[in-house]
Design a protein around this motif. Structure first.
Motif, PDB file in Angstrom:
ATOM      1  N   TRP A 194     -43.706  28.955 -38.536  1.00 35.04           N
ATOM      2  CA  TRP A 194     -45.091  28.541 -38.289  1.00 35.04           C
ATOM      3  C   TRP A 194     -45.328  28.154 -36.831  1.00 35.04           C
ATOM      4  O   TRP A 194     -46.462  28.184 -36.358  1.00 35.04           O
ATOM      5  CB  TRP A 194     -45.472  27.390 -39.216  1.00 35.04           C
ATOM      6  N   ASP A 195     -44.278  27.787 -36.106  1.00 37.41           N
ATOM      7  CA  ASP A 195     -44.406  27.420 -34.691  1.00 37.41           C
ATOM      8  C   ASP A 195     -44.134  28.590 -33.747  1.00 37.41           C
ATOM      9  O   ASP A 195     -44.267  28.443 -32.537  1.00 37.41           O
ATOM     10  CB  ASP A 195     -43.440  26.275 -34.352  1.00 37.41           C
ATOM     11  N   ASN A 196     -43.753  29.723 -34.283  1.00 36.90           N
ATOM     12  CA  ASN A 196     -43.415  30.896 -33.471  1.00 36.90           C
ATOM     13  C   ASN A 196     -44.698  31.538 -32.949  1.00 36.90           C
ATOM     14  O   ASN A 196     -45.601  31.868 -33.722  1.00 36.90           O
ATOM     15  CB  ASN A 196     -42.611  31.879 -34.327  1.00 36.90           C
ATOM     16  N   GLY A 197     -44.773  31.730 -31.637  1.00 39.33           N
ATOM     17  CA  GLY A 197     -45.975  32.288 -31.009  1.00 39.33           C
ATOM     18  C   GLY A 197     -46.337  33.675 -31.503  1.00 39.33           C
ATOM     19  O   GLY A 197     -47.509  33.965 -31.760  1.00 39.33           O
ATOM     20  N   THR A 198     -45.348  34.546 -31.640  1.00 38.34           N
ATOM     21  CA  THR A 198     -45.614  35.899 -32.142  1.00 38.34           C
ATOM     22  C   THR A 198     -46.183  35.838 -33.549  1.00 38.34           C
ATOM     23  O   THR A 198     -47.130  36.547 -33.878  1.00 38.34           O
ATOM     24  CB  THR A 198     -44.321  36.745 -32.126  1.00 38.34           C
ATOM     25  N   PHE A 199     -45.613  34.972 -34.369  1.00 36.39           N
ATOM     26  CA  PHE A 199     -46.103  34.834 -35.735  1.00 36.39           C
ATOM     27  C   PHE A 199     -47.534  34.308 -35.743  1.00 36.39           C
ATOM     28  O   PHE A 199     -48.390  34.827 -36.460  1.00 36.39           O
ATOM     29  CB  PHE A 199     -45.191  33.896 -36.539  1.00 36.39           C
ATOM     30  N   GLN A 200     -47.817  33.296 -34.951  1.00 36.69           N
ATOM     31  CA  GLN A 200     -49.159  32.717 -34.912  1.00 36.69           C
ATOM     32  C   GLN A 200     -50.209  33.732 -34.472  1.00 36.69           C
ATOM     33  O   GLN A 200     -51.316  33.757 -35.011  1.00 36.69           O
ATOM     34  CB  GLN A 200     -49.186  31.508 -33.977  1.00 36.69           C
ATOM     35  N   GLU A 201     -49.860  34.565 -33.511  1.00 37.02           N
ATOM     36  CA  GLU A 201     -50.814  35.547 -32.988  1.00 37.02           C
ATOM     37  C   GLU A 201     -51.064  36.693 -33.959  1.00 37.02           C
ATOM     38  O   GLU A 201     -52.099  37.357 -33.876  1.00 37.02           O
ATOM     39  CB  GLU A 201     -50.297  36.126 -31.675  1.00 37.02           C
ATOM     40  N   PRO A 240     -40.604  43.768 -36.695  1.00 38.28           N
ATOM     41  CA  PRO A 240     -39.502  43.917 -35.741  1.00 38.28           C
ATOM     42  C   PRO A 240     -38.811  42.588 -35.373  1.00 38.28           C
ATOM     43  O   PRO A 240     -37.644  42.580 -35.010  1.00 38.28           O
ATOM     44  CB  PRO A 240     -40.168  44.533 -34.510  1.00 38.28           C
ATOM     45  N   MET A 241     -39.495  41.481 -35.492  1.00 37.70           N
ATOM     46  CA  MET A 241     -38.903  40.192 -35.136  1.00 37.70           C
ATOM     47  C   MET A 241     -38.059  39.596 -36.256  1.00 37.70           C
ATOM     48  O   MET A 241     -37.282  38.670 -36.031  1.00 37.70           O
ATOM     49  CB  MET A 241     -39.982  39.186 -34.734  1.00 37.70           C
ATOM     50  N   ALA A 242     -38.172  40.136 -37.455  1.00 32.25           N
ATOM     51  CA  ALA A 242     -37.553  39.535 -38.634  1.00 32.25           C
ATOM     52  C   ALA A 242     -36.034  39.450 -38.530  1.00 32.25           C
ATOM     53  O   ALA A 242     -35.439  38.412 -38.839  1.00 32.25           O
ATOM     54  CB  ALA A 242     -37.948  40.313 -39.879  1.00 32.25           C
ATOM     55  N   ARG A 243     -35.376  40.502 -38.112  1.00 33.38           N
ATOM     56  CA  ARG A 243     -33.904  40.527 -38.053  1.00 33.38           C
ATOM     57  C   ARG A 243     -33.362  39.423 -37.151  1.00 33.38           C
ATOM     58  O   ARG A 243     -32.494  38.650 -37.535  1.00 33.38           O
ATOM     59  CB  ARG A 243     -33.384  41.879 -37.571  1.00 33.38           C
ATOM     60  N   ASP A 244     -33.866  39.344 -35.935  1.00 35.73           N
ATOM     61  CA  ASP A 244     -33.369  38.332 -35.000  1.00 35.73           C
ATOM     62  C   ASP A 244     -33.778  36.925 -35.434  1.00 35.73           C
ATOM     63  O   ASP A 244     -32.992  35.991 -35.287  1.00 35.73           O
ATOM     64  CB  ASP A 244     -33.884  38.604 -33.589  1.00 35.73           C
ATOM     65  N   PHE A 245     -34.971  36.778 -35.958  1.00 36.82           N
ATOM     66  CA  PHE A 245     -35.441  35.458 -36.354  1.00 36.82           C
ATOM     67  C   PHE A 245     -34.598  34.874 -37.475  1.00 36.82           C
ATOM     68  O   PHE A 245     -34.344  33.669 -37.512  1.00 36.82           O
ATOM     69  CB  PHE A 245     -36.916  35.523 -36.787  1.00 36.82           C
ATOM     70  N   MET A 246     -34.126  35.713 -38.386  1.00 35.06           N
ATOM     71  CA  MET A 246     -33.364  35.234 -39.539  1.00 35.06           C
ATOM     72  C   MET A 246     -31.854  35.358 -39.352  1.00 35.06           C
ATOM     73  O   MET A 246     -31.099  35.114 -40.271  1.00 35.06           O
ATOM     74  CB  MET A 246     -33.804  35.980 -40.801  1.00 35.06           C
ATOM     75  N   ARG A 247     -31.405  35.688 -38.168  1.00 31.15           N
ATOM     76  CA  ARG A 247     -29.955  35.781 -37.904  1.00 31.15           C
ATOM     77  C   ARG A 247     -29.370  34.375 -37.784  1.00 31.15           C
ATOM     78  O   ARG A 247     -29.827  33.589 -36.972  1.00 31.15           O
ATOM     79  CB  ARG A 247     -29.705  36.570 -36.622  1.00 31.15           C
TER      80      ARG A 247
END
Length: 70
Positions: free
Chosen positions: A38-45, A62-69
């Motif tokens: 919820w605080d991630n800028g890409t997610f908010q935008e 595309p951000m999911a893999r790195d975000f959940m690593r």
């Protein structure tokens, strides 16, 4: 829906590493990442009302893999 898309895909892409964690650590990790999203800028935008589904998926998946690593 956007949270599920990122968390679900990212967890699937990192399932071996996540399952290798101790149960308590795994639960804490998943909870923290869901809250951090919820605080991630890409997610908010790219989530919420007014964002087309195609745009949302194009920018969030595309951000999911790195975000959940772990």
């Amino acid at each position: 829906m956007s949270v599920f898309e990122v968390i679900g895909l990212g967890t699937f892409q990192n399932i071996a590493d996540i399952e290798a964690m101790a149960e308590g650590d795994r639960n804490a990790f998943l909870t923290k990442r869901a809250k951090d999203l919820w605080d991630n800028g890409t997610f908010q935008e790219n989530s919420g009302g007014g964002v087309r589904g195609t745009t949302r998926l194009l920018n969030l998946l595309p951000m999911a893999r790195d975000f959940m690593r772990p």
